[in-house]
Design a protein around this motif. Structure first.
Motif, PDB file in Angstrom:
ATOM      1  N   UNK A 221       0.807  -1.224   0.000  1.00  0.00           N
ATOM      2  CA  UNK A 221       0.000   0.000   0.000  1.00  0.00           C
ATOM      3  C   UNK A 221       0.842   1.278   0.000  1.00  0.00           C
ATOM      4  N   UNK A 222       2.139   1.162   0.232  1.00  0.00           N
ATOM      5  CA  UNK A 222       2.985   2.346   0.389  1.00  0.00           C
ATOM      6  C   UNK A 222       3.140   3.085  -0.939  1.00  0.00           C
ATOM      7  N   UNK A 223       2.886   4.398  -0.913  1.00  0.00           N
ATOM      8  CA  UNK A 223       3.027   5.236  -2.094  1.00  0.00           C
ATOM      9  C   UNK A 223       3.651   6.578  -1.708  1.00  0.00           C
ATOM     10  N   UNK A 224       4.466   7.116  -2.588  1.00  0.00           N
ATOM     11  CA  UNK A 224       4.980   8.472  -2.410  1.00  0.00           C
ATOM     12  C   UNK A 224       3.882   9.461  -2.780  1.00  0.00           C
ATOM     13  N   UNK A 225       3.927  10.638  -2.191  1.00  0.00           N
ATOM     14  CA  UNK A 225       2.904  11.653  -2.455  1.00  0.00           C
ATOM     15  C   UNK A 225       2.815  11.984  -3.942  1.00  0.00           C
ATOM     16  N   UNK A 226       3.937  11.937  -4.657  1.00  0.00           N
ATOM     17  CA  UNK A 226       3.918  12.260  -6.087  1.00  0.00           C
ATOM     18  C   UNK A 226       3.080  11.257  -6.874  1.00  0.00           C
ATOM     19  N   UNK A 227       3.042  10.010  -6.427  1.00  0.00           N
ATOM     20  CA  UNK A 227       2.237   9.002  -7.108  1.00  0.00           C
ATOM     21  C   UNK A 227       0.748   9.269  -6.953  1.00  0.00           C
ATOM     22  N   UNK A 228       0.347   9.786  -5.801  1.00  0.00           N
ATOM     23  CA  UNK A 228      -1.059  10.113  -5.572  1.00  0.00           C
ATOM     24  C   UNK A 228      -1.437  11.374  -6.349  1.00  0.00           C
ATOM     25  N   UNK A 229      -0.599  12.409  -6.237  1.00  0.00           N
ATOM     26  CA  UNK A 229      -0.921  13.677  -6.897  1.00  0.00           C
ATOM     27  C   UNK A 229      -0.925  13.551  -8.410  1.00  0.00           C
ATOM     28  N   UNK A 230      -0.150  12.612  -8.937  1.00  0.00           N
ATOM     29  CA  UNK A 230      -0.038  12.496 -10.400  1.00  0.00           C
ATOM     30  C   UNK A 230      -1.321  12.021 -11.067  1.00  0.00           C
ATOM     31  N   UNK A 231      -2.195  11.304 -10.323  1.00  0.00           N
ATOM     32  CA  UNK A 231      -3.430  10.873 -10.967  1.00  0.00           C
ATOM     33  C   UNK A 231      -4.647  11.705 -10.533  1.00  0.00           C
ATOM     34  N   UNK A 232      -4.409  12.783  -9.779  1.00  0.00           N
ATOM     35  CA  UNK A 232      -5.494  13.705  -9.448  1.00  0.00           C
ATOM     36  C   UNK A 232      -5.583  14.794 -10.520  1.00  0.00           C
ATOM     37  N   UNK A 233      -6.748  15.327 -10.679  1.00  0.00           N
ATOM     38  CA  UNK A 233      -6.949  16.404 -11.652  1.00  0.00           C
ATOM     39  C   UNK A 233      -6.675  17.743 -10.967  1.00  0.00           C
ATOM     40  N   UNK A 234      -5.410  17.993 -10.685  1.00  0.00           N
ATOM     41  CA  UNK A 234      -5.019  19.197  -9.964  1.00  0.00           C
ATOM     42  C   UNK A 234      -5.293  20.446 -10.800  1.00  0.00           C
ATOM     43  N   UNK A 235      -5.747  21.499 -10.126  1.00  0.00           N
ATOM     44  CA  UNK A 235      -6.021  22.759 -10.807  1.00  0.00           C
ATOM     45  C   UNK A 235      -4.891  23.742 -10.490  1.00  0.00           C
ATOM     46  N   UNK A 236      -4.025  23.957 -11.465  1.00  0.00           N
ATOM     47  CA  UNK A 236      -2.908  24.882 -11.291  1.00  0.00           C
ATOM     48  C   UNK A 236      -3.377  26.281 -11.684  1.00  0.00           C
ATOM     49  N   UNK A 237      -3.470  27.179 -10.722  1.00  0.00           N
ATOM     50  CA  UNK A 237      -4.034  28.499 -10.987  1.00  0.00           C
ATOM     51  C   UNK A 237      -2.999  29.618 -10.903  1.00  0.00           C
ATOM     52  N   UNK A 238      -1.878  29.363 -10.246  1.00  0.00           N
ATOM     53  CA  UNK A 238      -0.853  30.398 -10.082  1.00  0.00           C
ATOM     54  C   UNK A 238       0.414  30.023 -10.827  1.00  0.00           C
ATOM     55  N   UNK A 239       0.835  30.837 -11.787  1.00  0.00           N
ATOM     56  CA  UNK A 239       2.105  30.544 -12.468  1.00  0.00           C
ATOM     57  C   UNK A 239       3.284  30.776 -11.532  1.00  0.00           C
ATOM     58  N   UNK A 240       4.311  29.953 -11.682  1.00  0.00           N
ATOM     59  CA  UNK A 240       5.552  30.114 -10.923  1.00  0.00           C
ATOM     60  C   UNK A 240       6.661  30.385 -11.936  1.00  0.00           C
ATOM     61  N   UNK A 241       7.037  31.623 -12.029  1.00  0.00           N
ATOM     62  CA  UNK A 241       7.995  32.043 -13.054  1.00  0.00           C
ATOM     63  C   UNK A 241       9.419  31.835 -12.561  1.00  0.00           C
ATOM     64  N   UNK A 242       9.830  30.576 -12.596  1.00  0.00           N
ATOM     65  CA  UNK A 242      11.161  30.191 -12.122  1.00  0.00           C
ATOM     66  C   UNK A 242      11.818  29.245 -13.127  1.00  0.00           C
ATOM     67  N   UNK A 243      13.132  29.216 -13.093  1.00  0.00           N
ATOM     68  CA  UNK A 243      13.898  28.194 -13.805  1.00  0.00           C
ATOM     69  C   UNK A 243      14.282  27.135 -12.778  1.00  0.00           C
TER      70      UNK A 243
END
Length: 425
Positions: A288-310
């Motif tokens: 059952x062990x999963x990293x947070x990135x594995x969970x977030x990767x299959x969610x329909x995340x709403x990115x609303x704020x741009x991050x202007x970084x390199x």
């Protein structure tokens, strides 16, 4: 050759190594120190020769001690050598045979048997760090180099993040569950003491996306630092406590934000003899062990704020080489609006943190970190994204050593995603 030593050392596994050398370009200690005994195949030979009585146990001490345990060699090995198992068998044998001073024994007892095993002690440490921070003593110590007589602690003090107060874990289930996903959240020790904000952000992101999140009471340290120090009994004790704590509840995944802890949780079944009840219970846990990135990767995340970084990504060795999580962090980073994702040369080489390696082997760790920072500078980012607290502190230390703290930030992947998704704590 003694049967007892052959049994304690993972002697049979050493024969899987065909000495091809594929591991050499992936091994940071071989690159840094340029000696065969600091390569994976060299260490495997040391273990084999010690088991056969051709060298003493002490003869393999330096080679094994200076291994980072990053296990990058496993990822590139064409014959699937179980290097991690061979390494840990050697660490345990060396620990059993090493004569420790009173100070060493006291330090190990305080760290492994008292502090890390006890959430109440960790919360006291967290409160102490918080008071050290808000009182202004940390700022004065940093600005005036008050620890300059002890270089490693002076530099680590500068790299330590600000902390927020950690809280006692109470069972708390958010009622929303539009996504057909439920998780039990693993807090961690260092994460809870230094990076509690990241845990809080991870939970908030999941809750915002209707994942059912349960905080699990009675969870404890994962046992990673104990295991890497050869403290097998303590590691097994902690594993049993965590298995018992989490198996009381019904959820799909056990989620954490810590590459190193997640790797240990993922290998709990190796601590128990195959076919036993504890082995079967550990397997049910690790599946059952999963990293947070594995969970977030299959969610329909709403990115609303741009991050202007390199940005460059510094992956956790154990996230990649043990948990085998390679693609999910990249995919998430690539979705963040405004962010320019830069490919960093040799990004998968260990940064030199490796648990407490940067404390007990400071000079060697800094040599490895300097190699990493050379690759960072070549890329010219203004943001380093990490996925593990040890890596986070080490990369911040690299930024401080290079004099780049005014132009280069270090953030956990969760922090970057939360900022872009408008999630705050």
């Amino acid at each position: 050759m003694t049967n007892e030593l052959v049994k304690k050392l993972d002697y049979e596994a050493t024969f899987d190594c065909v000495q091809c050398g594929y591991c050499l370009p992936a091994c940071p200690t071989y690159i840094a120190f340029e000696k065969e005994k600091h390569s994976p195949r060299g260490r495997i030979n040391l273990v084999k020769m010690a088991a056969e009585g051709k060298i003493t146990i002490g003869d393999m001490q330096e080679g094994i001690d200076l291994c980072l345990g990053c296990r990058a060699c496993e990822t590139v090995c064409p014959t699937n050598v179980r290097y991690g198992d061979i390494l840990m068998s050697a660490v345990e044998v060396l620990k059993e045979n090493k004569k420790q001073s009173v100070i060493e024994k006291t330090n190990r007892t305080l760290a492994f048997k008292i502090a890390l095993k006890n959430k109440n002690v960790l919360r006291l440490i967290n409160k102490g760090l918080y008071m050290y921070q808000i009182s202004g003593v940390k700022r004065l110590t940093k600005n005036y180099n008050l620890l300059k007589s002890v270089q490693k602690f002076n530099e680590l003090n500068k790299a330590m993040p600000d902390v927020i107060l950690s809280r006692r874990i109470n069972r708390n289930i958010n009622p929303f569950r539009r996504n057909n996903v439920s998780v039990g959240f693993f807090q961690g020790c260092i994460m809870d003491s230094f990076f509690a904000r990241i845990n809080d952000l991870a939970i908030k992101i999941m809750q915002k996306n209707y994942v059912q999140v349960t905080n699990i009471p009675n969870q404890t340290c994962c046992g990673a630092l104990q295991h890497h120090a050869g403290e097998s009994k303590d590691t097994i004790e902690l594993a049993k406590k965590n298995i018992e704590a989490f198996e009381k509840y019904d959820f799909d995944y056990i989620v954490n934000t810590i590459g190193g802890c997640g790797a240990t949780l993922k290998e709990y079944h190796k601590l128990f003899k195959s076919g036993t009840d504890w082995h079967n219970r550990a397997l049910a846990f690790t599946n059952k062990v999963r990293d947070i990135s594995q969970i977030l990767s299959f969610l329909n995340l709403e990115f609303i704020n741009p991050i202007n970084k390199n940005a460059v990504y510094q992956p956790s060795c154990h996230l990649e080489n043990v948990q085998k999580v390679f693609n999910e962090p990249d995919k998430l980073i690539e979705k963040i609006p405004g962010l320019t994702y830069l490919p960093m040369p040799q990004r998968s080489l260990c940064c030199g943190s490796a648990g407490i390696y940067n404390i007990v082997h400071y000079n060697e760790s800094m040599k490895i970190l300097d190699m990493k920072m050379k690759n960072v500078r070549a890329t010219e980012p203004n943001l380093i994204i990490t996925s593990n607290p040890g890596c986070h502190i080490q990369m911040q230390l690299g930024v401080e050593r290079e004099g780049l703290s005014d132009v280069l930030e270090v953030k956990h992947l969760v922090e970057v995603i939360a900022e872009s998704c408008g999630v705050e704590v």
